[in-house]
Motif scaffolding. Structure first.
Motif, short mmCIF file in Angstrom:
data_model
loop_
_atom_site.label_atom_id
_atom_site.label_comp_id
_atom_site.label_asym_id
_atom_site.label_seq_id
_atom_site.Cartn_x
_atom_site.Cartn_y
_atom_site.Cartn_z
N PRO A 41 26.40 -48.51 41.72
CA PRO A 41 25.24 -47.87 41.08
C PRO A 41 24.10 -48.87 40.88
N GLY A 42 22.89 -48.37 41.03
CA GLY A 42 21.71 -49.21 40.81
C GLY A 42 21.43 -50.20 41.90
N ARG A 43 22.14 -50.08 43.03
CA ARG A 43 21.91 -51.00 44.15
C ARG A 43 21.71 -50.18 45.41
N SER A 64 33.59 -51.60 79.56
CA SER A 64 34.33 -51.95 80.77
C SER A 64 34.87 -50.72 81.47
N ASN A 65 35.33 -49.75 80.67
CA ASN A 65 35.86 -48.51 81.21
C ASN A 65 35.35 -47.36 80.36
N PRO A 66 34.16 -46.81 80.69
CA PRO A 66 33.56 -45.77 79.85
C PRO A 66 34.43 -44.53 79.67
N SER A 67 35.32 -44.28 80.62
CA SER A 67 36.15 -43.07 80.53
C SER A 67 37.35 -43.27 79.60
N ALA A 68 37.66 -44.53 79.28
CA ALA A 68 38.80 -44.80 78.41
C ALA A 68 38.41 -44.56 76.95
N ASN A 69 39.36 -44.12 76.17
CA ASN A 69 39.13 -43.87 74.75
C ASN A 69 39.42 -45.14 73.97
N SER A 70 38.54 -46.13 74.12
CA SER A 70 38.77 -47.44 73.51
C SER A 70 37.99 -47.63 72.23
N GLY A 71 37.33 -46.58 71.75
CA GLY A 71 36.55 -46.70 70.53
C GLY A 71 35.15 -47.18 70.82
N SER A 72 34.34 -47.28 69.79
CA SER A 72 32.95 -47.67 69.92
C SER A 72 32.69 -48.95 69.15
N PHE A 73 31.75 -49.72 69.61
CA PHE A 73 31.33 -50.92 68.91
C PHE A 73 30.83 -50.51 67.52
N THR A 74 31.44 -51.05 66.47
CA THR A 74 31.19 -50.56 65.12
C THR A 74 31.20 -51.70 64.11
N ALA A 75 30.23 -51.68 63.20
CA ALA A 75 30.26 -52.58 62.05
C ALA A 75 31.17 -51.97 61.00
N ILE A 76 32.13 -52.73 60.51
CA ILE A 76 33.04 -52.23 59.48
C ILE A 76 32.34 -52.44 58.14
N ALA A 77 31.39 -51.55 57.87
CA ALA A 77 30.52 -51.62 56.71
C ALA A 77 30.32 -50.21 56.16
N PRO A 78 29.92 -50.09 54.88
CA PRO A 78 29.78 -48.77 54.27
C PRO A 78 28.48 -48.06 54.62
N GLY A 79 28.19 -47.95 55.91
CA GLY A 79 27.02 -47.19 56.35
C GLY A 79 25.72 -47.76 55.83
N SER A 80 24.89 -46.91 55.25
CA SER A 80 23.59 -47.34 54.74
C SER A 80 23.68 -47.87 53.31
N HIS A 81 24.89 -47.90 52.74
CA HIS A 81 25.06 -48.41 51.38
C HIS A 81 25.27 -49.92 51.39
N ILE A 82 24.96 -50.56 50.28
CA ILE A 82 25.26 -51.97 50.12
C ILE A 82 26.72 -52.13 49.73
N GLY A 83 27.39 -53.05 50.39
CA GLY A 83 28.74 -53.42 50.00
C GLY A 83 28.70 -54.74 49.25
N LEU A 84 29.37 -54.81 48.12
CA LEU A 84 29.35 -56.01 47.30
C LEU A 84 30.47 -56.97 47.70
N SER A 139 24.62 -70.02 52.39
CA SER A 139 25.43 -69.08 51.62
C SER A 139 24.52 -68.00 51.04
N LEU A 140 25.12 -66.89 50.64
CA LEU A 140 24.33 -65.79 50.09
C LEU A 140 23.92 -66.11 48.66
N ALA A 141 22.63 -65.97 48.39
CA ALA A 141 22.16 -66.13 47.02
C ALA A 141 22.66 -64.96 46.19
N PRO A 142 22.97 -65.16 44.92
CA PRO A 142 23.52 -64.07 44.12
C PRO A 142 22.52 -62.96 43.85
N ASP A 143 23.06 -61.76 43.82
CA ASP A 143 22.31 -60.56 43.39
C ASP A 143 21.09 -60.28 44.26
#
Length: 252
Positions: A41-43, A64-84, A139-143
């Motif tokens: 909340p608030g972020r 490499s093989n468009p017909s194969a069901n190998s998944g998609s290039f994806t960021a493991i992140a919470p979409g448009s939300h900020i993850g802490l 490094s990431l600055a806080p907040d």
């Protein structure tokens, strides 16, 4: 009030102090737990940001093989939300399918999309891959919110054809930002607590480490599925990640 009554009250209060951590742990153990990410909340994430850059023709050509069901290039992140994260150098993860790309580029931006750090790394692994911030990176600055991206270089002659994914991250400087003590609960319960409080990257990192140490634990796989589904990443399967050593890349 009689002396005996005061003694009983004193004993009860003493037992309450001693047993409180065990009662808390028991409640966690007995309660049905669902791992679900709650945006902090608030972020609110700043506007903009590339969540799945690269046109579909570029993406198909990069696979490499468009017909194969190998998944998609994806960021493991919470979409448009900020993850802490409680860490100022959190582990960031992407899912990389089989592609023709030989190189990826990791970039870190401030909330105004000013570049802070960039490094090129070889694409030597597929599946779940860790992108850590090496000692050579700031490094990431806080907040303060940061935006991170990983770009697959599908066509080195035309960088406009890069396939780009990314997410938002913020380092929280509080010593104890969580409402529950962590000493008396299991790692999977820590995952649930972190996710509920918006600490996406901490919850994710614990799950990845649990998969390393307990690859056949169905509870770990189930927690992963629940966490991914809570942010719309249910198609991402859990595989043991292999680190891309960003410190061996070419810093820019």
């Amino acid at each position: 009030m009689t002396t005996s009554s005061w003694r009983m009250i004193s004993v009860f209060l003493s037992l309450s102090v001693v047993l409180a951590p065990f009662i808390t742990a028991r409640v966690w153990a007995d309660s049905p737990v669902t791992v679900s990410f709650n945006p902090p909340p608030g972020r609110n994430a700043p506007r903009g940001g590339t969540v799945g850059g690269g046109s579909r023709p570029v993406q198909i050509a990069c696979l490499s093989n468009p017909s194969a069901n190998s998944g998609s290039f994806t960021a493991i992140a919470p979409g448009s939300h900020i993850g802490l994260s409680q860490s100022d150098r959190p582990n960031l993860y992407v899912y990389i399918p089989q592609t023709t790309a030989q190189t990826a580029e990791f970039s870190l931006f401030d909330e105004h999309k000013n570049g802070i750090y960039q490094v090129s790394v070889p694409v030597s692994q597929t599946g779940l891959v860790r992108m850590g911030l090496p000692d050579t990176a700031p490094s990431l600055a806080p907040d303060q919110p940061y935006y991170w991206t990983v770009a697959l270089v599908c066509n080195p002659s035309d960088r406009m054809e890069d396939w780009v994914v990314g997410g938002w991250v913020e380092h929280v400087s509080e010593d104890n930002p969580l409402p529950e003590p962590l000493e008396n609960i299991t790692d999977l319960e820590k995952v649930t607590l972190y996710a509920q409080e918006g600490f996406w990257y901490d919850a994710l990192n614990i799950l990845v480490e649990l998969q390393r140490s307990q690859p056949n634990n169905p509870a770990v796989a189930n927690s992963w599925t629940e966490l991914m589904e809570s942010v719309g990443l249910e198609e991402i399967s859990l595989t043991v990640p292999s680190a891309i050593a960003t410190q061996s890349g070419n810093d820019k």
